[in-house]
Motif scaffolding. Structure first.
Motif, PDB file in Angstrom:
ATOM      1  N   GLY A 149      30.341  40.884 -47.009  1.00  0.00           N
ATOM      2  CA  GLY A 149      29.611  39.662 -47.340  1.00  0.00           C
ATOM      3  C   GLY A 149      29.092  38.927 -46.129  1.00  0.00           C
ATOM      4  N   LEU A 150      28.375  39.636 -45.266  1.00  0.00           N
ATOM      5  CA  LEU A 150      27.878  39.015 -44.036  1.00  0.00           C
ATOM      6  C   LEU A 150      27.008  37.801 -44.336  1.00  0.00           C
ATOM      7  CD1 LEU A 150      26.873  41.964 -41.676  1.00  0.00           C
ATOM      8  CD2 LEU A 150      28.881  40.499 -41.537  1.00  0.00           C
ATOM      9  N   ARG A 151      27.343  36.689 -43.727  1.00  0.00           N
ATOM     10  CA  ARG A 151      26.570  35.459 -43.896  1.00  0.00           C
ATOM     11  C   ARG A 151      25.139  35.645 -43.390  1.00  0.00           C
ATOM     12  NH1 ARG A 151      25.456  31.162 -40.505  1.00  0.00           N
ATOM     13  NH2 ARG A 151      25.206  29.126 -41.500  1.00  0.00           N
ATOM     14  N   THR A 152      24.976  36.469 -42.360  1.00  0.00           N
ATOM     15  CA  THR A 152      23.655  36.663 -41.768  1.00  0.00           C
ATOM     16  C   THR A 152      22.690  37.381 -42.711  1.00  0.00           C
ATOM     17  OG1 THR A 152      24.481  38.695 -40.724  1.00  0.00           O
ATOM     18  CG2 THR A 152      24.493  36.674 -39.399  1.00  0.00           C
TER      19      THR A 152
ATOM     20  N   LEU B  91      26.178  47.532 -36.372  1.00  0.00           N
ATOM     21  CA  LEU B  91      26.928  46.665 -37.283  1.00  0.00           C
ATOM     22  C   LEU B  91      27.448  45.428 -36.553  1.00  0.00           C
ATOM     23  CD1 LEU B  91      28.845  49.371 -39.328  1.00  0.00           C
ATOM     24  CD2 LEU B  91      27.321  47.636 -40.300  1.00  0.00           C
ATOM     25  N   CYS B  92      27.864  45.613 -35.317  1.00  0.00           N
ATOM     26  CA  CYS B  92      28.342  44.479 -34.526  1.00  0.00           C
ATOM     27  C   CYS B  92      27.227  43.463 -34.316  1.00  0.00           C
ATOM     28  CB  CYS B  92      28.883  44.975 -33.186  1.00  0.00           C
ATOM     29  SG  CYS B  92      29.691  43.688 -32.198  1.00  0.00           S
ATOM     30  N   LEU B  93      26.049  43.937 -33.944  1.00  0.00           N
ATOM     31  CA  LEU B  93      24.913  43.035 -33.758  1.00  0.00           C
ATOM     32  C   LEU B  93      24.495  42.388 -35.068  1.00  0.00           C
ATOM     33  CD1 LEU B  93      22.564  44.928 -31.260  1.00  0.00           C
ATOM     34  CD2 LEU B  93      23.948  42.900 -30.814  1.00  0.00           C
ATOM     35  N   LEU B  94      24.529  43.155 -36.148  1.00  0.00           N
ATOM     36  CA  LEU B  94      24.132  42.634 -37.449  1.00  0.00           C
ATOM     37  C   LEU B  94      25.046  41.492 -37.895  1.00  0.00           C
ATOM     38  CD1 LEU B  94      22.081  43.180 -39.759  1.00  0.00           C
ATOM     39  CD2 LEU B  94      23.847  44.619 -40.811  1.00  0.00           C
ATOM     40  N   GLY B  95      26.334  41.625 -37.586  1.00  0.00           N
ATOM     41  CA  GLY B  95      27.297  40.608 -38.002  1.00  0.00           C
ATOM     42  C   GLY B  95      27.447  39.456 -37.031  1.00  0.00           C
ATOM     43  N   TRP B  96      26.761  39.514 -35.909  1.00  0.00           N
ATOM     44  CA  TRP B  96      26.887  38.465 -34.883  1.00  0.00           C
ATOM     45  C   TRP B  96      26.024  37.277 -35.299  1.00  0.00           C
ATOM     46  CZ3 TRP B  96      30.071  39.862 -30.761  1.00  0.00           C
ATOM     47  CH2 TRP B  96      30.297  38.852 -29.835  1.00  0.00           C
ATOM     48  N   ASP B  97      26.667  36.236 -35.750  1.00  0.00           N
ATOM     49  CA  ASP B  97      25.957  35.063 -36.257  1.00  0.00           C
ATOM     50  C   ASP B  97      25.703  34.084 -35.114  1.00  0.00           C
ATOM     51  OD1 ASP B  97      24.975  32.880 -37.570  1.00  0.00           O
ATOM     52  OD2 ASP B  97      26.527  32.814 -39.111  1.00  0.00           O
TER      53      ASP B  97
END
Length: 228
Positions: free
Chosen positions: A168-171, A12-18
């Motif tokens: 609502g992750l922008r990525t 999840l941390c990697l997924l949200g890292w924009d």
């Protein structure tokens, strides 16, 4: 999915890292998302159980071998009894910082020392292995957009996708596609909760808590209603 060896909170941390907005990577929103993933993982493994809505350790000795998960388990053991939704935000930065350091140690993030205004020491975290992170985002989008029947999605991937939409992750482009994905997210949530007795009701509460906390954080930024 790529990086299948990583725990749910780490993914999840990697997924949200924009990578386009690295300064946003340390926000409270991402910290709550990572904490929600850690709670879900502990419940899935049967190390945290639900007792009348309270997140309760099953014993005082169990360990996972993952320092991030074990750190949260110890925090819950040493604290007053609290509901799952409380644990989503309470000291969430502790879990986020631990995950970030874990990703640095594994070479997935790079810590760069710098000085703010040329005086104050600071650390900036840079995403390494951008291709793997991009693949994770693409496959999560496919899960959300129905590329695979829900029954064929792994429990961890379903949890990853359902939790990601809660903030609502922008990525993932969730802001513009939330309405289209709502039914799919509900199916993914049911899929996760059916996977283990300990997740029934718990995962939905954790997911909804992340969503509610995010909405509260965004509301003040929009300013008071006209005429207030």
């Amino acid at each position: 999915m790529p990086d299948g060896s990583l725990s749910l909170p780490a993914r999840l941390c990697l997924l949200g890292w924009d990578p386009a907005r690295p300064e946003a990577a340390g926000t409270a929103r991402l910290a709550r998302l990572v904490r929600a993933g850690a709670l879900t993982e502990l419940a899935r493994r049967g190390l945290l159980t639900d007792e009348d809505g309270i997140a309760t350790p099953v014993d005082l000795d169990s360990r996972t071998g993952d320092p991030v998960l074990d750190g949260l388990l110890e925090l819950v053991r040493e604290s007053l009894p609290r509901r799952w939704r409380t644990w989503v935000g309470l000291r969430a930065r502790v879990t986020f910082d631990a995950v970030r350091e874990q990703l640095v140690a594994e070479g997935r993030l790079r810590a760069e020392k710098k000085r703010v205004l040329g005086v104050f020491p600071s650390v900036e975290y840079v995403l390494e292995g951008a291709a793997a992170a991009k693949a994770l985002r693409e496959e999560t989008r496919q899960v959300l957009d129905g590329g695979t029947p829900v029954a064929g999605v792994s429990v961890r991937d379903a949890a990853l996708a359902a939790l990601a939409t809660a903030v609502g992750l922008r990525t993932l482009g969730t802001g513009s596609r939330d309405a289209l994905r709502r039914g799919r997210v509900e199916e993914l949530t049911e899929h996760v909760e059916a996977a283990a007795p300990g997740l029934r009701g718990v995962f939905r509460e954790v997911r909804d808590a992340v969503s509610a906390e995010t909405a509260r954080a965004v509301a003040p930024a929009a300013g008071p209603p006209t005429g207030a």
